[in-house]
Scaffold this motif. Sequence first.
Motif, PDB file in Angstrom:
ATOM      1  N   VAL A   1     -54.369   6.064 -34.751  1.00 52.23           N
ATOM      2  CA  VAL A   1     -53.294   6.950 -34.079  1.00 52.23           C
ATOM      3  C   VAL A   1     -52.388   7.009 -35.305  1.00 52.23           C
ATOM      4  O   VAL A   1     -51.734   8.234 -35.638  1.00 52.23           O
ATOM      5  CB  VAL A   1     -52.651   6.081 -32.915  1.00 52.23           C
ATOM      6  CG1 VAL A   1     -51.284   6.679 -32.893  1.00 52.23           C
ATOM      7  CG2 VAL A   1     -53.571   6.433 -31.787  1.00 52.23           C
ATOM      8  N   GLU A   2     -52.202   6.083 -36.181  1.00 51.22           N
ATOM      9  CA  GLU A   2     -51.454   6.312 -37.345  1.00 51.22           C
ATOM     10  C   GLU A   2     -51.910   7.318 -38.422  1.00 51.22           C
ATOM     11  O   GLU A   2     -50.978   8.086 -38.907  1.00 51.22           O
ATOM     12  CB  GLU A   2     -50.969   4.992 -38.092  1.00 51.22           C
ATOM     13  CG  GLU A   2     -50.428   4.042 -37.499  1.00 51.22           C
ATOM     14  CD  GLU A   2     -48.945   4.529 -37.189  1.00 51.22           C
ATOM     15  OE1 GLU A   2     -48.340   5.166 -37.876  1.00 51.22           O
ATOM     16  OE2 GLU A   2     -48.381   4.229 -36.066  1.00 51.22           O
TER      17      GLU A   2
ATOM     18  N   PHE B   1     -53.583   9.989 -37.468  1.00 55.88           N
ATOM     19  CA  PHE B   1     -53.177  11.399 -36.766  1.00 55.88           C
ATOM     20  C   PHE B   1     -51.836  11.449 -37.044  1.00 55.88           C
ATOM     21  O   PHE B   1     -51.154  12.769 -37.426  1.00 55.88           O
ATOM     22  CB  PHE B   1     -53.362  11.506 -35.263  1.00 55.88           C
ATOM     23  CG  PHE B   1     -55.159  11.445 -35.056  1.00 55.88           C
ATOM     24  CD1 PHE B   1     -55.962  12.195 -35.934  1.00 55.88           C
ATOM     25  CD2 PHE B   1     -55.586  10.571 -34.048  1.00 55.88           C
ATOM     26  CE1 PHE B   1     -57.378  12.192 -35.723  1.00 55.88           C
ATOM     27  CE2 PHE B   1     -56.971  10.470 -33.932  1.00 55.88           C
ATOM     28  CZ  PHE B   1     -57.846  11.350 -34.513  1.00 55.88           C
ATOM     29  N   ARG B   2     -50.651  10.683 -36.727  1.00 57.93           N
ATOM     30  CA  ARG B   2     -49.296  10.738 -36.906  1.00 57.93           C
ATOM     31  C   ARG B   2     -48.912  10.973 -38.258  1.00 57.93           C
ATOM     32  O   ARG B   2     -48.165  11.880 -38.475  1.00 57.93           O
ATOM     33  CB  ARG B   2     -48.774   9.347 -36.362  1.00 57.93           C
ATOM     34  CG  ARG B   2     -47.182   9.498 -36.099  1.00 57.93           C
ATOM     35  CD  ARG B   2     -46.547   8.311 -35.904  1.00 57.93           C
ATOM     36  NE  ARG B   2     -46.772   8.144 -34.619  1.00 57.93           N
ATOM     37  CZ  ARG B   2     -46.731   6.827 -33.732  1.00 57.93           C
ATOM     38  NH1 ARG B   2     -46.436   5.803 -34.521  1.00 57.93           N
ATOM     39  NH2 ARG B   2     -47.216   6.848 -32.606  1.00 57.93           N
ATOM     40  N   SER B   3     -49.570  10.524 -39.345  1.00 60.88           N
ATOM     41  CA  SER B   3     -49.027  10.714 -40.716  1.00 60.88           C
ATOM     42  C   SER B   3     -49.566  12.034 -40.869  1.00 60.88           C
ATOM     43  O   SER B   3     -48.580  12.602 -41.990  1.00 60.88           O
ATOM     44  CB  SER B   3     -49.937   9.743 -41.549  1.00 60.88           C
ATOM     45  OG  SER B   3     -50.975  10.278 -41.673  1.00 60.88           O
ATOM     46  N   GLU B   4     -50.092  12.801 -40.340  1.00 62.34           N
ATOM     47  CA  GLU B   4     -50.387  14.330 -40.713  1.00 62.34           C
ATOM     48  C   GLU B   4     -49.469  15.294 -39.535  1.00 62.34           C
ATOM     49  O   GLU B   4     -49.735  16.263 -39.627  1.00 62.34           O
ATOM     50  CB  GLU B   4     -51.978  14.490 -40.616  1.00 62.34           C
ATOM     51  CG  GLU B   4     -52.715  13.772 -41.602  1.00 62.34           C
ATOM     52  CD  GLU B   4     -52.613  14.410 -43.102  1.00 62.34           C
ATOM     53  OE1 GLU B   4     -52.201  15.625 -43.231  1.00 62.34           O
ATOM     54  OE2 GLU B   4     -52.438  13.470 -44.004  1.00 62.34           O
ATOM     55  N   ASN B   5     -48.861  14.365 -38.884  1.00 60.42           N
ATOM     56  CA  ASN B   5     -48.249  15.353 -37.789  1.00 60.42           C
ATOM     57  C   ASN B   5     -49.128  16.075 -36.941  1.00 60.42           C
ATOM     58  O   ASN B   5     -48.566  17.378 -36.956  1.00 60.42           O
ATOM     59  CB  ASN B   5     -47.067  15.948 -38.270  1.00 60.42           C
ATOM     60  CG  ASN B   5     -46.003  16.423 -37.275  1.00 60.42           C
ATOM     61  OD1 ASN B   5     -45.909  15.993 -36.332  1.00 60.42           O
ATOM     62  ND2 ASN B   5     -45.321  17.691 -37.789  1.00 60.42           N
ATOM     63  N   LEU B   6     -50.365  15.876 -36.626  1.00 61.66           N
ATOM     64  CA  LEU B   6     -51.192  16.346 -36.164  1.00 61.66           C
ATOM     65  C   LEU B   6     -50.961  16.864 -34.649  1.00 61.66           C
ATOM     66  O   LEU B   6     -50.351  16.116 -33.774  1.00 61.66           O
ATOM     67  CB  LEU B   6     -52.577  15.651 -35.811  1.00 61.66           C
ATOM     68  CG  LEU B   6     -53.903  16.307 -35.632  1.00 61.66           C
ATOM     69  CD1 LEU B   6     -54.209  17.452 -36.890  1.00 61.66           C
ATOM     70  CD2 LEU B   6     -55.063  15.517 -35.435  1.00 61.66           C
ATOM     71  N   ARG B   7     -51.158  18.020 -34.328  1.00 60.69           N
ATOM     72  CA  ARG B   7     -50.883  18.696 -33.050  1.00 60.69           C
ATOM     73  C   ARG B   7     -52.101  19.388 -32.656  1.00 60.69           C
ATOM     74  O   ARG B   7     -52.835  20.144 -33.534  1.00 60.69           O
ATOM     75  CB  ARG B   7     -49.686  19.785 -33.135  1.00 60.69           C
ATOM     76  CG  ARG B   7     -48.578  19.333 -33.524  1.00 60.69           C
ATOM     77  CD  ARG B   7     -47.749  18.506 -32.435  1.00 60.69           C
ATOM     78  NE  ARG B   7     -46.507  18.275 -32.937  1.00 60.69           N
ATOM     79  CZ  ARG B   7     -45.914  17.090 -33.003  1.00 60.69           C
ATOM     80  NH1 ARG B   7     -46.773  16.015 -32.675  1.00 60.69           N
ATOM     81  NH2 ARG B   7     -44.581  16.912 -33.305  1.00 60.69           N
ATOM     82  N   TRP B   8     -52.674  19.175 -31.537  1.00 62.18           N
ATOM     83  CA  TRP B   8     -53.847  20.016 -31.340  1.00 62.18           C
ATOM     84  C   TRP B   8     -53.735  20.771 -30.186  1.00 62.18           C
ATOM     85  O   TRP B   8     -53.349  20.724 -29.420  1.00 62.18           O
ATOM     86  CB  TRP B   8     -55.096  18.746 -31.122  1.00 62.18           C
ATOM     87  CG  TRP B   8     -54.675  18.045 -29.736  1.00 62.18           C
ATOM     88  CD1 TRP B   8     -54.773  18.096 -28.230  1.00 62.18           C
ATOM     89  CD2 TRP B   8     -54.355  16.490 -29.862  1.00 62.18           C
ATOM     90  NE1 TRP B   8     -54.370  17.280 -27.774  1.00 62.18           N
ATOM     91  CE2 TRP B   8     -53.880  15.882 -28.454  1.00 62.18           C
ATOM     92  CE3 TRP B   8     -53.953  15.762 -31.001  1.00 62.18           C
ATOM     93  CZ2 TRP B   8     -53.557  15.045 -28.323  1.00 62.18           C
ATOM     94  CZ3 TRP B   8     -53.441  14.384 -30.641  1.00 62.18           C
ATOM     95  CH2 TRP B   8     -53.271  14.156 -29.346  1.00 62.18           C
TER      96      TRP B   8
END
Length: 82
Positions: free
Chosen positions: A62-63, A65-72
Amino acid sequence: MPVAVILGLGSDIGLELAKRFSADNWIVWGTHRNSTDSIGSPFKVTKVHCDFTESASIIAAVEAFRSENLRWDVLTGYRDWE
């Protein structure tokens, strides 16, 4: 570009979806528990280790994904039952 996140790149279905989304110029991220070397070139897939039986592993994924500000645009999951 659209983004696909695949939970379970190690499954046959997850692997095939990653290849297809990548071939269609999607940004592809996916989780894996074991090696996912079979994706290989020319497919670009960002692989994140995640063992869903370990909370620390889930938090780390999760971190990532969060560090990349991932939006899917697509989120899909598969479980390898073997």
